[in-house]
Each structure stands twice: as C-alpha cells, then as structure tokens.
Design a protein around this motif. Sequence first.
Motif, PDB file in Angstrom:
ATOM      1  N   GLU A   8       0.589  -1.314   0.399  1.00 45.93           N
ATOM      2  CA  GLU A   8      -0.145   0.200   0.403  1.00 45.93           C
ATOM      3  C   GLU A   8       0.728   0.951  -0.117  1.00 45.93           C
ATOM      4  O   GLU A   8       0.259   2.396  -0.467  1.00 45.93           O
ATOM      5  CB  GLU A   8      -0.502   0.431   0.895  1.00 45.93           C
ATOM      6  N   TRP A   9       2.019   1.048   0.458  1.00 45.62           N
ATOM      7  CA  TRP A   9       2.761   2.023   0.327  1.00 45.62           C
ATOM      8  C   TRP A   9       3.937   2.625  -0.486  1.00 45.62           C
ATOM      9  O   TRP A   9       4.545   3.341  -0.410  1.00 45.62           O
ATOM     10  CB  TRP A   9       3.579   2.861   1.905  1.00 45.62           C
ATOM     11  N   THR A  10       4.383   1.818  -1.583  1.00 39.67           N
ATOM     12  CA  THR A  10       4.797   1.929  -2.626  1.00 39.67           C
ATOM     13  C   THR A  10       3.877   1.607  -3.612  1.00 39.67           C
ATOM     14  O   THR A  10       3.156   0.706  -3.547  1.00 39.67           O
ATOM     15  CB  THR A  10       6.462   0.739  -1.902  1.00 39.67           C
ATOM     16  N   ASP A  11       4.738   2.085  -5.044  1.00 42.05           N
ATOM     17  CA  ASP A  11       4.536   1.953  -5.838  1.00 42.05           C
ATOM     18  C   ASP A  11       5.162   0.417  -6.859  1.00 42.05           C
ATOM     19  O   ASP A  11       4.540  -0.723  -7.638  1.00 42.05           O
ATOM     20  CB  ASP A  11       4.359   2.438  -7.674  1.00 42.05           C
ATOM     21  N   PHE A  12       6.177   0.463  -6.119  1.00 43.61           N
ATOM     22  CA  PHE A  12       7.156  -1.289  -7.293  1.00 43.61           C
ATOM     23  C   PHE A  12       7.695  -1.966  -6.507  1.00 43.61           C
ATOM     24  O   PHE A  12       8.512  -0.915  -5.177  1.00 43.61           O
ATOM     25  CB  PHE A  12       7.839  -0.636  -8.640  1.00 43.61           C
ATOM     26  N   THR A  13       8.742  -3.178  -6.346  1.00 47.72           N
ATOM     27  CA  THR A  13       9.862  -3.164  -5.667  1.00 47.72           C
ATOM     28  C   THR A  13      10.621  -3.593  -6.010  1.00 47.72           C
ATOM     29  O   THR A  13      10.441  -4.196  -7.570  1.00 47.72           O
ATOM     30  CB  THR A  13       9.055  -4.850  -4.723  1.00 47.72           C
ATOM     31  N   VAL A  14      11.646  -3.590  -5.716  1.00 48.10           N
ATOM     32  CA  VAL A  14      13.359  -3.944  -6.216  1.00 48.10           C
ATOM     33  C   VAL A  14      13.959  -4.522  -5.962  1.00 48.10           C
ATOM     34  O   VAL A  14      14.204  -4.285  -4.632  1.00 48.10           O
ATOM     35  CB  VAL A  14      14.015  -2.475  -6.835  1.00 48.10           C
ATOM     36  N   ASN A  15      14.536  -5.693  -6.130  1.00 48.83           N
ATOM     37  CA  ASN A  15      15.607  -5.912  -4.849  1.00 48.83           C
ATOM     38  C   ASN A  15      16.512  -6.487  -5.628  1.00 48.83           C
ATOM     39  O   ASN A  15      16.603  -7.153  -7.078  1.00 48.83           O
ATOM     40  CB  ASN A  15      14.829  -7.709  -4.613  1.00 48.83           C
ATOM     41  N   PHE A  16      17.804  -6.621  -5.487  1.00 49.57           N
ATOM     42  CA  PHE A  16      18.786  -6.670  -5.513  1.00 49.57           C
ATOM     43  C   PHE A  16      20.006  -8.288  -5.373  1.00 49.57           C
ATOM     44  O   PHE A  16      20.396  -8.721  -6.135  1.00 49.57           O
ATOM     45  CB  PHE A  16      19.453  -6.022  -5.690  1.00 49.57           C
ATOM     46  N   TRP A  17      19.086  -8.356  -4.442  1.00 51.42           N
ATOM     47  CA  TRP A  17      19.225  -9.819  -4.526  1.00 51.42           C
ATOM     48  C   TRP A  17      18.306 -10.458  -2.926  1.00 51.42           C
ATOM     49  O   TRP A  17      17.466  -9.236  -2.608  1.00 51.42           O
ATOM     50  CB  TRP A  17      20.794  -9.875  -2.938  1.00 51.42           C
ATOM     51  N   GLU A  18      19.106 -11.369  -2.866  1.00 54.68           N
ATOM     52  CA  GLU A  18      17.264 -12.046  -1.987  1.00 54.68           C
ATOM     53  C   GLU A  18      18.107 -12.986  -0.288  1.00 54.68           C
ATOM     54  O   GLU A  18      18.919 -13.768  -1.114  1.00 54.68           O
ATOM     55  CB  GLU A  18      16.552 -12.775  -2.440  1.00 54.68           C
ATOM     56  N   GLY A  19      17.760 -12.348   0.185  1.00 60.69           N
ATOM     57  CA  GLY A  19      18.224 -13.908   1.696  1.00 60.69           C
ATOM     58  C   GLY A  19      18.391 -12.000   2.632  1.00 60.69           C
ATOM     59  O   GLY A  19      18.395 -11.348   2.667  1.00 60.69           O
ATOM     60  N   CYS A  20      18.250 -12.950   3.669  1.00 59.53           N
ATOM     61  CA  CYS A  20      18.842 -12.007   4.954  1.00 59.53           C
ATOM     62  C   CYS A  20      19.347 -12.998   6.109  1.00 59.53           C
ATOM     63  O   CYS A  20      19.267 -13.828   6.176  1.00 59.53           O
ATOM     64  CB  CYS A  20      17.608 -11.301   5.282  1.00 59.53           C
ATOM     65  N   GLN A  21      18.572 -11.969   7.957  1.00 57.53           N
ATOM     66  CA  GLN A  21      19.104 -12.662   8.966  1.00 57.53           C
ATOM     67  C   GLN A  21      18.120 -11.896   9.936  1.00 57.53           C
ATOM     68  O   GLN A  21      17.920 -11.275  10.285  1.00 57.53           O
ATOM     69  CB  GLN A  21      20.066 -13.111   9.306  1.00 57.53           C
TER      70      GLN A  21
END
Length: 302
Positions: A8-21
Amino acid sequence: MTQQTKIEWTDFTVNFWEGCQKVGPGCDHCYAEARNQRFHGDNWGPGKPRRYVKGGIAKLHKINRGAEKFHEENGHWPRVFCSSLSDIFDNAVDKVWRMEAFSALEQATDTRPQLLTKRVGNVFQMIPPSWAMHWPAHVGLMITVVNQAEADRDIPKLLDIKARLGIPWVGLSMEPLLGPVDLAQPYAGPLHCAVHCKDHCTAHGDEECPKFFDGIDWVIVGGESGHQARPTNPQWFRNLRDQCDAAGTPFLFKQWGEWVSVSEVEGPGRHHRFDDGRTVRRTGKKLAGRLLDGREWNGVPT
C-alpha cells in the motif's frame, strides 16, 4: 511499465539480492523468509549465502525510463521499495553487489527509492563515499520499529544519520506493531547520548533532547499477517495516528493483518482480549482490510 506491487505504501519493489538474517522480534515470522523456503531457497540465517537477483538493476532502470509517463498518470513520481526480500545494509552481502545497487539507485533520478533497513547502525559505514558527502536528493531512508525498545534504540541513530548526511526524508515502518510506542517523548539527553550526535544536537547542556518526532517525516503502521500472526491492540494504532496528527506527520495505516478490532469488522473468528479490555478477532488479512475507525489513512511525505 513493469508490474506494480500491491504494497500500500509504494508503487514498485526492486530486489538486488534475496536473503537476510533475523535481528529482532519483528523478524520472527518473516514473510520473505517463508517465501524463500516456499521456492526451495536457502538464503536465510547466519552463514547462508544471499541470492543475486540478475534482473534487479534492469528493473529499476526500466521503472526510471517510464517514470515521466507514470507521473503524468498518477500525479507523483514512482515510489520504489528497494530490498523487499532483503536488507540493503545487511552485513553478509557482497560489497560489490551493494556498490552496484547504490550506483543504480543514484542514476534513477526520476524514481523515489525507499530504502528500508533494520540495521540503521550500518548505514554510514556502508554507503559510498559520494553519498556520505552528498546523499542523493531523490532517495529516502526508513527503519523498522516494532516496539518502544526499538524506538528508543534506533530512532536517535536515524535522526543523527539524517542530520549528518542531509537525507531529504526519513520514516518509520512500524509493522508488525508489537507494543505501544510513544513517539512524542524525548530521547536520551545530550550528556547521555548513545549516538554521539552532539555536532547536530539542537539541545544545549542539560536540556532535554528533541522528541522522536522532530525530524521523522513519515510513519507507516500495520499488523502482522501469516499463519503465526500476533495480534495488535487497536489502541496502539490509534495512539500512533493521534500522535502523528498532533505532530503534523504523515500517517499511513497499511493493514490490520490477520487480527482486526471487533468494532471494525463483523464475522466469525477466534477472539483475543487485551488487558485493557479491547478485543480483536482473527478474520484473515483480506477480510480485516485496512480501515481504521471507518476510513483509510494514506498519508505520504511530500
């Protein structure tokens, strides 16, 4: 123009990589981790490799090329949530990947990138030297805050970074909201400052430091979704809305999540009663919707 997101608070998503901790209680039931596992990925947790997204930079460039048309049709430049499936300030990410991402973000001047991090302490050390001298005017920074402890710890750091780097706007993503948060209270006084922001401090001597709201440009709040979603007391949402209204800060209510106030949505579902007597019902995210006291709250920073 590429496919828009339903966030709801943005128009597009962009990911340069995937994964986290996971780094805090808001991460306990991470939707991005669940998505990664659903597609048989293994990119979450200590020591796990991050997955490079080959089309991430190309997608951002494509959004930028179509930005003028998007502006004509929507009345604002395209907002781009960067790293919805990761954290751009993640310690475990290849430095080359991060520098490529920063370069692409700097070039996408007709977009309005929204950098969201749970690691605000890493920002100053990880941005390019050019950003430390002159932060790009089209890029904003947000941090996740889910309870008062995180507010006390991280908001002063965010405000210090904003002052030091000249960031045009900063915001809070308070989702999932796991407790009441007072944004109107001052943070630690200058003689006890944990973030060493005295060069930018507007207080003097033993006077109290500015309130959290002094410098916060946007507040997004929402409840938790997913199978293990924790309920949020409706009054925690209302208190933040009222604080934002009093401070003149844009407020966006993203969603109830799986649990909704019994006064907001009727229907079946398991109940949860808070100590103050307020009760929520588990209806599921779709039925719960995003009306708070009968209306949508869609504030955004200018």
